[in-house]
Scaffold this active site. Structure first.
Site, PDB file in Angstrom:
ATOM      1  N   THR A 280       0.846  -1.198   0.000  1.00 49.78           N
ATOM      2  CA  THR A 280       0.000   0.000   0.000  1.00 49.78           C
ATOM      3  C   THR A 280       0.884   1.253   0.000  1.00 49.78           C
ATOM      4  OG1 THR A 280      -0.082  -0.020   2.420  1.00 49.78           O
ATOM      5  CG2 THR A 280      -1.883  -1.138   1.272  1.00 49.78           C
ATOM      6  N   HIS A 387       9.369   2.503  18.977  1.00 51.97           N
ATOM      7  CA  HIS A 387       8.783   1.247  18.501  1.00 51.97           C
ATOM      8  C   HIS A 387       8.881   0.201  19.603  1.00 51.97           C
ATOM      9  CE1 HIS A 387      12.419  -1.264  17.439  1.00 51.97           C
ATOM     10  NE2 HIS A 387      13.004  -0.106  17.236  1.00 51.97           N
ATOM     11  N   ASP A 397      17.138  -2.632  21.681  1.00 52.12           N
ATOM     12  CA  ASP A 397      16.425  -2.126  20.489  1.00 52.12           C
ATOM     13  C   ASP A 397      15.059  -2.786  20.368  1.00 52.12           C
ATOM     14  OD1 ASP A 397      15.691  -1.134  18.042  1.00 52.12           O
ATOM     15  OD2 ASP A 397      17.341  -2.033  16.939  1.00 52.12           O
ATOM     16  N   GLU A 435       8.508  -1.707  13.326  1.00 48.09           N
ATOM     17  CA  GLU A 435       9.550  -0.778  12.891  1.00 48.09           C
ATOM     18  C   GLU A 435      10.705  -1.519  12.243  1.00 48.09           C
ATOM     19  OE1 GLU A 435      13.377   1.505  13.367  1.00 48.09           O
ATOM     20  OE2 GLU A 435      12.835  -0.459  14.103  1.00 48.09           O
ATOM     21  N   GLU A 436      11.038  -2.691  12.807  1.00 50.46           N
ATOM     22  CA  GLU A 436      12.231  -3.412  12.318  1.00 50.46           C
ATOM     23  C   GLU A 436      12.088  -3.819  10.854  1.00 50.46           C
ATOM     24  OE1 GLU A 436      14.862  -3.310  13.792  1.00 50.46           O
ATOM     25  OE2 GLU A 436      14.602  -3.404  15.960  1.00 50.46           O
ATOM     26  N   GLU A 444       2.425   3.828   8.149  1.00 49.50           N
ATOM     27  CA  GLU A 444       0.996   3.659   7.832  1.00 49.50           C
ATOM     28  C   GLU A 444       0.157   4.662   8.616  1.00 49.50           C
ATOM     29  OE1 GLU A 444       0.306   1.738   5.184  1.00 49.50           O
ATOM     30  OE2 GLU A 444       2.482   1.522   5.246  1.00 49.50           O
TER      31      GLU A 444
END
Ligand code: NAG
Ligand code: NAG
Ligand code: NAG
Ligand code: NAG
Length: 469
Positions: A280, A387, A397, A435-436, A444
Site C-alpha cells: 500500500t 517502537h 532495540d 519498525e524493524e 501507515e
C-alpha cells in the site's frame, strides 16, 4: 445591490463626492459612538471574559518548573529496570503472538497509569519471515559446498551464542526480511561495503561479478541497497557480515565478557528498498485497502541475501583467490583481505551456496496510541514515540525505550489523576509496531492521519535505543 446599480448610472464626479461624504459621516459616527460608549470607571468584565483572560494569561505563562522538577524527581530507575525485565522476557517480532500481547499489555498499563484514552490502531501489512520457531529443517543459511552444513563452525546456521539464555528456540533465525527465497550457488567475490564505488572498483580491476555471490560488510548503506548494487553488477546472491573493525572496540572483550560482538553473532534486518508497507505505497494499510499484486512490487531486492557472523566471513575471506583488497577495504580480521573471485588452495573450485527460505505474509500489527488531554489547547499534540517490536527480546532495540515511556506514562498519569494537573497541550504517547521491518507501523499511521498531523502536531520526540554507556 440597489446602491451598486445607482452608482453606475451616476456621473463619475458625483460618485466620488458621494463616496467622500459617506466616508466622512461613517468616521464621525465612529468617533461619537466610541466617545460615548467609553466606560466611566475601570472595566466591567463578565465571568466569561474573566475565564477567557485567565486562559490567555495561562497560555503565555512560562513552563512551570515545579512540574518538570516533579517529573524528574518521580521517574524511578528501579521501575524502568523492572519494566525492561518484563517486556524483554520473550522474543516479540512484529506480527507474532507475543508482539500482540505486548500491544495489549501497553494499552492496559497506560490506562492503569492514568492516560485519558488508549487505542490500538491496526494495520494489515506485508511481513517477511524465514521458517519460524521449530517449523522445519530448512534453516536459512550459507554453506560452502563440500562442507557439512551441520558443522556449526563452518556456517552461521544456529543461534548458539553463550551464555545459554541467548539460545531461545523462539528467537527467529538470522535472516534479512524481504530477501527473495532462493538457492544461488557461485564463486565468491569480496565487495567491501557494496557501495556503487566499490563495484566500480571491482570492474576497474577486472573482477567480473556476473553469476557470483558477493560478500559485503554491513554499514555505509542499507542492506537492500547493497543487494541491489550487487545485482546491478550481475551478482546472483549477497552475503552480509559485521566487520569487527566497524563494530568492535580494539582489544575489547566479546560478549558475554565484554561489549564486543562475538564471531557467531550477526545482524538481522530488513532489506526493503523503501520504508512502509510494500502493498500500500503512499496510503494506509487498513483492512479493506487496495493492495498491489506482489509482482508489481519494486521495493524488494532482486537477489537473495543473508547475514553471517565474522567467524564464517573470516573463513571464506581467508580462502579467497585474486588480488589483495585495496586500502580501506581491510578490516581487523587476522587475514589478508582479497577480492576473489573464487577460492584457492585446498578450497580451490568450491562454490558458495545460499539457502534462503523467506516467505512474505500479510499480518495484523498494532500501533498503541494514548493521550493525556491538554488543558488549553487540547487539539494541539506533543507526541512521544518509540517502537515496541524487536527481532528477538530486544532489551536495547527498542524495549529500553518502551520501558522508559511506560514509566513516563506512570509519572504523567499520576500528575493528572492525583494532582489535578493537565499539560497545556495534549500529550500523545505512541508505541509503533513493525519498525524493524522498515518503519511500517509509523508510516501507515502518518499516511492515514497526514492532515491532522500536519495541522495539529506541535512536536514529535522519538526514542530508539534509550540507553547510555
Ligand atoms: C526443505 O527444502 C527442500 C528443498 O528445497 C524441500 O523439498 C522441502 O519441502 C523443504 N521442507 C520444508 C519443511 O519446507
Ligand atoms: C562477465 O561475465 C559474463 C558471464 O561470464 C560475460 O557474459 C560478460 O561479458 C563478462 N563481462 C566482462 C566485462 O568481461
Ligand atoms: C590491508 O592489508 C594489506 C595486506 O593484508 C596491507 O598491505 C595493507 O597495508 C592494508 N591496508 C590498510 C589500509 O591497512
Ligand atoms: C508462503 O506463504 C503463503 C501464504 O502467505 C503460502 O501460501 C505459501 O505456501 C508459502 N510458501 C512457502 C514456500 O512456504
Amino acid at each position: 445591490m440597489y446602491l451598486f446599480h445607482r452608482c453606475h448610472i451616476m456621473s463619475k464626479g458625483r460618485y466620488i463626492l458621494l463616496a467622500v461624504v459617506c466616508g466622512a459621516v461613517a468616521f464621525a459616527l465612529g468617533v461619537i459612538i466610541g466617545w460615548f460608549s467609553k466606560p466611566e470607571t475601570g472595566s466591567v468584565l463578565t465571568d466569561e471574559d474573566r475565564a477567557a483572560l485567565d486562559r490567555y494569561r495561562a497560555s503565555i505563562e512560562d513552563a512551570d518548573e515545579a512540574i518538570s522538577d516533579h517529573i524528574l524527581a518521580n521517574i524511578d530507575a528501579e521501575r524502568i529496570r523492572e519494566n525492561l525485565r518484563v517486556l524483554s522476557a520473550k522474543s516479540h517480532m512484529a506480527g507474532t503472538p507475543p508482539d500482540h500481547e505486548m500491544a495489549e499489555l501497553l494499552r492496559r498499563r497506560w490506562l492503569e497509569n492514568g492516560l485519558d484514552e488508549v487505542r490500538l490502531v491496526p494495520y494489515d501489512i506485508l511481513l517477511s519471515y524465514p521458517p519460524l520457531g521449530r517449523e522445519g529443517p530448512n534453516n536459512t543459511a550459507v554453506t560452502v559446498d563440500g562442507a557439512d552444513p551441520a558443522r556449526e563452525y563452518e556456517d552461521t546456521r544456529t543461534l548458539h551464542i553463550e551464555p545459554e539464555y541467548q539460545d531461545d528456540p523462539d528467537a527467529v533465525q538470522f535472516f534479512n526480511a524481504y530477501s527473495p527465497a532462493g538457492h544461488p550457488v557461485g564463486d565468491l567475490v569480496f565487495a567491501n561495503y557494496g557501495r556503487l564505488q566499490d563495484f566500480d572498483y571491482l570492474k576497474q580491476v577486472g573482477v567480473n561479478c556476473t553469476g557470483k555471490i558477493v560478500l559485503m560488510k554491513y554499514r555505509s548503506g542499507g542492506r537492500g541497497t547493497k543487494a541491489k548494487n550487487a545485482a546491478s553488477a550481475g551478482a546472483i546472491g549477497a552475503i552480509l557480515y559485521p566487520e569487527p573493525a566497524d563494530t568492535n572496540e580494539p582489544g575489547g572483550k566479546v560478549y558475554p565478557d565484554g561489549w564486543n560482538l562475538p564471531g557467531t553473532g550477526t545482524e538481522r534486518g530488513s532489506a526493503l528498498l523503501e520504508p512502509g508497507d510494500p502493498l500500500t505505497p503512499g496510503y494506509p494499510a487498513t483492512e479493506f485497502a487496495y493492495r498491489l499484486p506482489e509482482e508489481e512490487i519494486t521495493v524488494f531486492p532482486s537477489i537473495p541475501l543473508h547475514p553471517i557472523g565474522y567467524n564464517d566471513a573470516q573463513e571464506y575471506l581467508s580462502h579467497l583467490d585474486g588480488d589483495i583488497a585495496p586500502a580501506g577495504w581491510n578490516g581487523s580480521l587476522p587475514i589478508t583481505y582479497r577480492l576473489g573471485p573464487g577460492f584457492t588452495g585446498d578450497w580451490s573450485g568450491r562454490k558458495v551456496a545460499l539457502h534462503v527460505y523467506t516467505n512474505t505474509t500479510i499480518r495484523r500489527v498494532y500501533n498503541v496510541v494514548g493521550m493525556i488531554k491538554g488543558r488549553l489547547e487540547s487539539d494541539r499534540y506533543v507526541m512521544l514515540g518509540n517502537h515496541y517490536d524487536s527481532w528477538v527480546q530486544g532489551a536495547i532495540d527498542d524495549t529500553s525505550s518502551t520501558a522508559i515511556s511506560l514509566e513516563l506514562t506512570r509519572v504523567f498519569g499520576g500528575l493528572v489523576r492525583n494532582d489535578n494537573w493537565r499539560p497545556r497541550r495534549s500529550i500523545v504517547f505512541a508505541a509503533w509496531g513493525a519498525e524493524e521491518f522498515a518503519l511500517l507501523g509509523s508510516i501507515e499511521y502518518v499516511e492515514q492521519f497526514t492532515d491532522i498531523i500536519k495541522e495539529r502536531m506541535v512536536a514529535y520526540i522519538n526514542m530508539d535505543i534509550g540507553v547510555s554507556d
